[in-house]
Design an enzyme around this catalytic site. Structure first.
Site, mmCIF file in Angstrom:
data_model
loop_
_atom_site.group_PDB
_atom_site.id
_atom_site.type_symbol
_atom_site.label_atom_id
_atom_site.label_comp_id
_atom_site.label_asym_id
_atom_site.label_seq_id
_atom_site.Cartn_x
_atom_site.Cartn_y
_atom_site.Cartn_z
ATOM 1 C CD GLN A 148 -2.271 1.282 2.850
ATOM 2 O OE1 GLN A 148 -1.535 1.091 3.813
ATOM 3 N NE2 GLN A 148 -3.546 1.576 2.998
ATOM 4 N N GLY A 149 0.800 2.042 -1.073
ATOM 5 C CA GLY A 149 1.587 3.271 -1.160
ATOM 6 C C GLY A 149 0.764 4.492 -0.803
ATOM 7 C CB SER A 151 2.273 6.862 4.963
ATOM 8 O OG SER A 151 1.163 6.488 5.725
ATOM 9 C CB SER A 183 3.488 -3.003 5.768
ATOM 10 O OG SER A 183 3.192 -2.041 6.733
ATOM 11 C CD GLU A 267 -17.652 -1.550 8.782
ATOM 12 O OE1 GLU A 267 -18.449 -2.494 8.715
ATOM 13 O OE2 GLU A 267 -17.966 -0.373 8.985
ATOM 14 C CB SER A 405 -2.124 8.788 15.531
ATOM 15 O OG SER A 405 -2.965 9.932 15.530
ATOM 16 C CG ASN A 406 -4.497 5.379 19.934
ATOM 17 O OD1 ASN A 406 -4.367 4.810 18.840
ATOM 18 N ND2 ASN A 406 -4.603 4.715 21.073
ATOM 19 C CD GLU A 407 -2.456 11.251 19.941
ATOM 20 O OE1 GLU A 407 -2.152 10.444 19.027
ATOM 21 O OE2 GLU A 407 -2.072 11.112 21.114
#
Lengths: 425, 374
Positions: A148-149, A151, A183, A267, A405-407
């Protein structure tokens, strides 16, 4: 060494029959037993789980195991039969996933999350007939391995800020830019690239496309990115005049943001069922560690263990609730953010507790690190050594960062579930 | 296990919610609870006569609706949302569970129809001691020529003042059993406590040779365990409802309140606080939903599920009542604002019928046995 025999992987003629009845029915139990029998068939009697295989046996085992699943139609169980799937129901998919986790075997190869789960599911929805006919079988056969490209150095939480760009050059796209945190790119044959195909956009979410690109070409360079654990499952991908055919687009040109959200939003209803099983086995291993180190009589450790187990149970109950909604065809949607917050913070707290149980032993860990993937829980059969727990502790640091991220997850929860006003971002 | 409510259960939930929104609104809580109205304002007989809710857990044969703990827990969540102060948990929850679980057809025939019609208030004494596993502190029951008599003290008895029937857990030579005592019996002394939480009527009952009838069980020990798990479940359901309402009030305020020219709910500091509250509420709700079905189906893990739900819910209401205060700012610190009532309920729930820490310790002990074998 527990490596399955090549001879055990001869494809069976018939796929498993599907369940037609309601959950909990006789039909479901019979289906589960058949799945279990097929899965257990090539495994040795003393099989403990993929986490027990030594590092050098991991790769070969995964390849052969993937073939075994494919041969029995258990690799992409929900895909239509026409494209090589088993045409099974969500419930059957859940049963297959649960049985894999219970037996401690993977549900596919390392790149299948990207190829089958993400790209395949999106192709089934938006792909052209030609794309479905050529790409889907190649994914299942293992001929195409995808990564997966998405980020980039300047596009993490702010994914729409991607700078990688593509322009048409004859009958090809010409792509330039850099991807990061990719990854298993080093194991992949193909990459789907989110890039800017138009600069005339009002909002940065506009003018994006997802291109389907072969990796084996002069314009693509892959460099491993070693993480704090010392492993290199991530990579940097450099695209310098990389090329792909002009029709190798997922969805429509300029609609890449929608396609990306669809792709990320598939999902995994079965994860709600399987993750708590894996965390419970992590927790049981933690209890055994505490027992071996004589910490079970100590009130301070007990209180933390009790709180940790209570969270495992919360995840299990929340997972069962989400799963029953999902099986009823309801959208889990933003609630998956709540699950992510729970498990990522649990895995950090649990591994910190493991560190404290080990005490000064944590300074000089003994034994190899975790084997297998271990995102987010460790693999079944993992060694209960200080080395494995220290490795798990380090890996857990990423859990609150990756997959949103959790934020960002808390923003999603607040804005989409609680409907609080959006902030300027 | 299917955890979401079915259509009948959703209907029940909507019915109770709209009834309470109308008759016991949060906006009037400060007035109603803080004693500026008399007890006749508390909707009770209507819960029984108009909606039949008091008899939800009572079998049809005794004029009830013949439902189970899943429906009871749904009602408790709604009652918790509005901090309802009537004697529902004590009468329709605890006392009914004690009676229905027995094999005492005479007692059931005498009391259950009256409870279902809203004519009899009842409670269970000794539950706090049972929940804290302090059986040695329970009153003692000894045989007399005509029945039993009870001596000792039971603390933190819910609705002790209003109950016309008290079912008391007392120790005998053969372990804990349950006994029936009607209020006004000689030797029963009830002192209502001046507690921190005006939404809970709690009292101490002293027993001095009080005449009692045994509530007959085939195996009394199992009855006490069942009562304990239902208590944990229903209190948990009530806490979860209160926690959720507290969060809703905070979120509504965050959308309404403007500072620096923007709604404060647009600030991430507020958003993340609200998201954390929701996380605790949803996790607790799921454990309650699971526990209700585990208790209803008498699953092997029912007691642990109920204790875990109680712990999660008790933490959720405490977390939400304290965290919401930070969202409300100064207004939430005033006497007029309902927040302190949720906070007071949170304090009561934290300790009544056992603490979250003790429940989790008990659950852990059984997990250790299963995982480590010791």
């Amino acid at each position: 060494v527990n490596v399955i025999e090549e001879s055990a992987l001869i494809p069976s003629a018939a796929h498993i029959d599907t369940v037609q009845d309601a959950p909990g029915s006789k039909g479901e139990r019979e289906f589960r037993e058949k799945v279990r029998a097929v899965l257990a068939d090539p495994l040795p009697a003393d099989w403990l789980g993929v986490g027990r295989l030594p590092a050098e046996a991991q790769g070969p085992f995964r390849e052969r195991w993937r073939s075994h699943l494919h041969a029995h139609g258990l690799l992409a169980v929900q895909w239509p039969v026409a494209y090589g799937g088993a045409g099974m129901s969500p419930l059957e998919q859940v049963i297959v996933a649960e049985e894999c986790v219970t037996l401690g075997v993977p549900q596919g190869g390392l790149n299948d999350n990207f190829g089958i789960q993400m790209l395949g599911s999106t192709l089934l929805k938006y792909g052209t007939t030609a794309q479905k006919e050529t790409l889907l079988p190649a994914i299942l056969s293992g001929e195409h391995k995808w990564c997966q490209g998405f980020s980039e150095p300047d596009a993490g939480s702010d994914l729409a800020n991607v700078r990688t760009s593509a322009s048409v050059d004859g009958d090809e796209w010409l792509i330039n830019g850099q991807k990061i945190w990719t990854s298993y790119a080093h194991l992949a044959t193909h990459i789907f690239v989110l890039c800017r195909t138009s600069k005339a956009a009002e909002r940065k979410q506009q003018g994006l496309s997802i291109l389907l690109v072969e990796i084996d070409q002069p314009g693509i360079e892959i460099r491993p990115l070693k993480t704090m654990t010392g492993e290199a499952e991530f990579n940097e991908v450099f695209l310098t005049d990389a090329r792909c055919p002009v029709d190798a687009v997922l969805g429509e040109v300029g609609q890449g943001w929608t396609a990306a959200m669809t792709l990320l939003g598939f999902e995994r209803g079965e994860a709600a069922a399987t993750l708590p099983i894996r965390f419970r086995s992590d927790f049981d291993r933690l209890l055994q560690l505490a027992n071996e180190r004589g910490r079970l009589e100590d009130g301070a450790y007990r209180t933390r263990l009790a709180a940790s187990y209570s969270r495992v149970e919360e995840m299990r109950c929340l997972g069962e609730l989400a799963l029953s909604r999902w099986l009823d065809g309801e959208d889990i949607g933003a609630e998956s953010s709540l699950h992510k917050l729970l498990w990522s913070e649990w895995v950090q707290e649990a591994t910190e507790l493991a560190l404290d149980i080990l005490g000064a032993e944590a300074i000089t860990p003994v034994g190899e690190g975790l084997q297998g993937v271990s995102f987010p829980a460790s693999e079944a059969g993992s060694m209960n050594t200080s080395g494995a727990w220290l490795d798990y502790f380090m890996r857990a640091r990423a859990a609150t960062i990756y997959a949103g991220s959790n934020e960002i997850q808390r923003n999603i929860v607040a804005e989409r579930i609680l409907e609080l006003p959006r902030d300027r971002r | 296990m299917r955890l979401q409510p079915d259509s009948d259960q959703r209907e029940l939930q909507a019915l109770v919610r709209s009834y309470l929104d109308d008759r016991w609104p949060t906006s009037a809580l400060a007035d109603t609870v803080m004693g500026r109205c008399d007890a006749t304002h508390v909707p009770w007989s209507a819960l029984a006569s108009e909606l039949g809710l008091v008899g939800v857990g009572i079998p049809d044969a005794y004029e009830g609706l013949g439902c189970g703990v899943v429906e009871l827990s749904i009602i408790m969540e709604e009652l918790g949302r509005s901090l309802y102060i009537g004697p529902y948990l004590s009468t329709a929850g605890l006392a009914v569970t004690a009676l229905v679980g027995s094999h005492d057809h005479a007692a059931m025939g005498t009391y259950l129809p009256r409870i279902a019609r809203g004519e009899l208030l009842a409670t269970v004494a000794g539950l706090h001691e049972v929940a804290e596993d302090r059986l040695e502190d329970l009153p003692h029951a000894s045989r007399t020529s005509s029945g039993w008599e009870i001596d000792g003290t039971t603390s933190l008895v819910l609705d002790a003042d209003a109950a016309e029937l008290i079912i008391v857990c007392a120790s005998t030579r053969d372990g804990v059993r349950m006994f029936l005592v009607e209020a006004g019996t000689q030797g029963v002394g009830i002192v209502l406590s001046e507690g921190i939480d005006p939404t809970r009527a709690i009292g101490t009952v002293t027993w001095t040779g009080a005449a009692a009838t045994e509530l007959e069980y085939d195996v009394a020990r199992l009855g006490v365990t069942r009562l304990r798990m239902v208590t944990a479940l229903l209190q948990g359901a009530e806490d979860v409802g209160a926690a959720e309402r507290c969060l809703e009030l905070a979120v509504a305020y965050a959308k309404d309140r403007v500072q620096f020219g923007r709604q404060i709910g647009s600030f991430q500091a507020i958003k993340h606080r609200c998201a954390d509250m929701l996380l605790r509420v949803e996790a607790a709700k799921a454990t309650v939903a699971y526990a209700a079905r585990a208790v209803a189906s008498e699953a092997p893990d029912a007691l642990d599920a109920a204790l875990n739900a109680n712990a999660a819910a008790s933490d959720a209401i405490f977390h939400c009542a304290t965290s919401a205060g930070q969202v409300f700012g100064g207004i939430g610190y005033t006497w007029e604002h309902p927040l302190h009532l949720y906070l007071r309920r949170a304090v009561t729930s934290r300790f009544l019928f056992g603490t979250a820490t003790a429940h989790r310790e008990e659950v852990l002990t059984r997990r250790i046995e299963a995982a480590v074998g010791r």
